[in-house]
Design a protein around this motif. Structure first.
Motif, short mmCIF file in Angstrom:
data_model
loop_
_atom_site.label_atom_id
_atom_site.label_comp_id
_atom_site.label_asym_id
_atom_site.label_seq_id
_atom_site.Cartn_x
_atom_site.Cartn_y
_atom_site.Cartn_z
N ASN A 294 42.06 74.81 -0.96
CA ASN A 294 41.09 74.07 -0.16
C ASN A 294 41.81 73.11 0.77
O ASN A 294 42.70 72.39 0.35
N PRO A 295 41.42 73.10 2.03
CA PRO A 295 42.06 72.16 2.94
C PRO A 295 41.60 70.74 2.64
O PRO A 295 40.47 70.52 2.20
N VAL A 296 42.46 69.79 2.83
CA VAL A 296 42.10 68.38 2.70
C VAL A 296 42.14 67.80 4.09
O VAL A 296 43.16 67.86 4.77
N LEU A 297 41.01 67.27 4.54
CA LEU A 297 40.90 66.74 5.89
C LEU A 297 40.89 65.22 5.86
O LEU A 297 40.32 64.61 4.95
N SER A 298 41.47 64.63 6.87
CA SER A 298 41.33 63.18 7.04
C SER A 298 39.93 62.94 7.58
O SER A 298 39.29 63.85 8.13
N GLU B 273 35.58 64.44 11.38
CA GLU B 273 34.72 64.08 12.51
C GLU B 273 34.85 65.09 13.64
O GLU B 273 33.93 65.27 14.43
N GLN B 274 36.00 65.77 13.73
CA GLN B 274 36.26 66.71 14.81
C GLN B 274 35.79 68.13 14.50
O GLN B 274 35.97 69.03 15.31
N LEU B 275 35.19 68.35 13.33
CA LEU B 275 34.71 69.69 12.99
C LEU B 275 33.73 70.16 14.06
O LEU B 275 32.91 69.39 14.56
N PRO B 276 33.81 71.43 14.42
CA PRO B 276 32.89 71.95 15.44
C PRO B 276 31.44 71.78 15.00
O PRO B 276 31.13 71.85 13.81
N ALA B 277 30.59 71.58 15.96
CA ALA B 277 29.17 71.39 15.66
C ALA B 277 28.62 72.57 14.86
O ALA B 277 27.78 72.41 13.99
N GLY B 278 29.11 73.78 15.13
CA GLY B 278 28.62 74.98 14.45
C GLY B 278 28.91 75.02 12.97
O GLY B 278 28.32 75.80 12.23
N ILE B 279 29.85 74.18 12.50
CA ILE B 279 30.22 74.21 11.08
C ILE B 279 29.03 73.83 10.21
O ILE B 279 28.94 74.22 9.06
N THR B 280 28.13 73.07 10.79
CA THR B 280 26.96 72.66 10.02
C THR B 280 25.69 73.35 10.52
O THR B 280 24.60 72.92 10.20
N ALA B 281 25.85 74.44 11.27
CA ALA B 281 24.70 75.17 11.79
C ALA B 281 23.76 75.55 10.66
O ALA B 281 24.18 76.06 9.63
#
Length: 122
Positions: free
Chosen positions: A77-81, A86-94
């Motif tokens: 699993n990636p660990v994100l700061s 905050e920079q995740l593409p809008a589509g990630i939560t489509a």
């Protein structure tokens, strides 16, 4: 109250036919193959090495191996700061609610904080 647990319900793989692998991206796999991270080698060799690694961890179904039924993770699993989250593409939560995005950011911050405290980072 919603559960704090997340469950992967589906996975989509894009496969391609090729003689050579994609660049090897995992250090442990590169070590088993005797190559540098980033090298491309015959796909059949990568397949054999991946199976060997998974077998050594009880991750390949084998009735003669009592560790076959390991509950170990099959992926990293990636660990994100928080900034990366905050920079995740809008589509990630489509198709998800704003609460989903807020929860994702909150959990990312909590994991980052916990890791920082555990490893005395920052």
């Amino acid at each position: 109250m919603p559960s704090p647990r997340w469950v992967v319900l589906s996975v989509l793989f894009h496969m391609r036919r090729a003689t050579l692998s994609r660049p090897v991206g995992y250090g442990q796999l590169a070590d088993v193959l005797g190559v540098e991270v980033g090298q491309r080698i015959p796909s059949a060799e990568v397949r054999a090495a991946v199976l060997e690694l998974r077998r050594s961890k009880g991750m390949v179904l084998d009735d003669s191996d009592r560790d076959t039924y390991s509950l170990g993770s099959f992926f990293t699993n990636p660990v994100l700061s928080p900034e990366q989250a905050e920079q995740l593409p809008a589509g990630i939560t489509a198709g998800r609610t704003e609460k989903f995005r807020t929860d994702l950011l909150r959990l990312t911050r909590e994991v980052t904080k916990a890791c920082s405290q555990r490893h005395k980072i920052g």
